[in-house]
Design a protein around this motif. Structure first.
Motif, mmCIF file in Angstrom:
data_model
loop_
_atom_site.group_PDB
_atom_site.id
_atom_site.type_symbol
_atom_site.label_atom_id
_atom_site.label_comp_id
_atom_site.label_asym_id
_atom_site.label_seq_id
_atom_site.Cartn_x
_atom_site.Cartn_y
_atom_site.Cartn_z
ATOM 1 N N MET A 187 -3.984 -7.500 6.239
ATOM 2 C CA MET A 187 -2.757 -8.075 5.679
ATOM 3 C C MET A 187 -3.006 -8.579 4.255
ATOM 4 N N THR A 188 -4.154 -9.170 4.006
ATOM 5 C CA THR A 188 -4.485 -9.640 2.649
ATOM 6 C C THR A 188 -4.540 -8.463 1.690
ATOM 7 N N VAL A 189 -5.120 -7.348 2.120
ATOM 8 C CA VAL A 189 -5.181 -6.150 1.269
ATOM 9 C C VAL A 189 -3.773 -5.635 0.990
ATOM 10 N N TYR A 190 -2.930 -5.583 2.023
ATOM 11 C CA TYR A 190 -1.541 -5.143 1.816
ATOM 12 C C TYR A 190 -0.827 -6.051 0.818
ATOM 13 N N ARG A 191 -1.052 -7.344 0.898
ATOM 14 C CA ARG A 191 -0.425 -8.281 -0.059
ATOM 15 C C ARG A 191 -0.886 -7.995 -1.478
ATOM 16 N N LEU A 192 -2.188 -7.744 -1.656
ATOM 17 C CA LEU A 192 -2.717 -7.443 -2.983
ATOM 18 C C LEU A 192 -2.118 -6.146 -3.527
ATOM 19 N N VAL A 193 -1.956 -5.163 -2.664
ATOM 20 C CA VAL A 193 -1.370 -3.879 -3.079
ATOM 21 C C VAL A 193 0.096 -4.071 -3.455
ATOM 22 N N HIS A 194 0.862 -4.734 -2.588
ATOM 23 C CA HIS A 194 2.300 -4.910 -2.846
ATOM 24 C C HIS A 194 2.572 -5.789 -4.061
ATOM 25 N N SER A 195 1.672 -6.734 -4.357
ATOM 26 C CA SER A 195 1.866 -7.595 -5.529
ATOM 27 C C SER A 195 1.448 -6.909 -6.826
ATOM 28 N N GLY A 196 0.754 -5.777 -6.698
ATOM 29 C CA GLY A 196 0.299 -5.069 -7.892
ATOM 30 C C GLY A 196 -1.072 -5.504 -8.368
ATOM 31 N N GLU A 197 -1.691 -6.463 -7.679
ATOM 32 C CA GLU A 197 -3.013 -6.930 -8.087
ATOM 33 C C GLU A 197 -4.099 -5.893 -7.806
ATOM 34 N N LEU A 198 -3.855 -5.046 -6.810
ATOM 35 C CA LEU A 198 -4.816 -4.010 -6.443
ATOM 36 C C LEU A 198 -4.072 -2.673 -6.446
ATOM 37 N N PRO A 199 -4.422 -1.774 -7.373
ATOM 38 C CA PRO A 199 -3.715 -0.500 -7.450
ATOM 39 C C PRO A 199 -4.002 0.360 -6.218
ATOM 40 N N ALA A 200 -3.023 1.122 -5.794
ATOM 41 C CA ALA A 200 -3.175 2.001 -4.639
ATOM 42 C C ALA A 200 -2.262 3.207 -4.774
#
Length: 74
Positions: free
Chosen positions: A34-47
């Motif tokens: 869930m933390t990874v999904y949050r980072l992806v959806h916020s744009g902090e982690l590109p995917a």
């Protein structure tokens, strides 16, 4: 340039990128999926979205961790 038009150089570099699943990123970072999904959806982690799932470039995970480490120690 946007869309499907790519040069040969872009395609060669893209084939060298190692992508990780959300579960693999969570394991590397020692956080929940869930933390990874949050980072992806916020744009902090590109995917990249592949069907209904995400793939994260390994280099992006390394850069995120490096930048987070540097930011927290200053």
């Amino acid at each position: 340039m946007h869309g499907s038009a790519r040069t040969g150089g872009d395609a060669a570099r893209l084939s060298e990128v190692k992508f990780l699943t959300v579960a693999e990123v969570a394991q590397v970072m020692r956080v929940s999926k869930m933390t990874v999904y949050r980072l992806v959806h916020s744009g902090e982690l590109p995917a990249v979205r592949v069907g209904r799932s995400f793939r994260v470039p390994e280099q992006a995970v390394q850069e995120y961790l490096r930048d987070a480490y540097v930011a927290d120690t200053l």
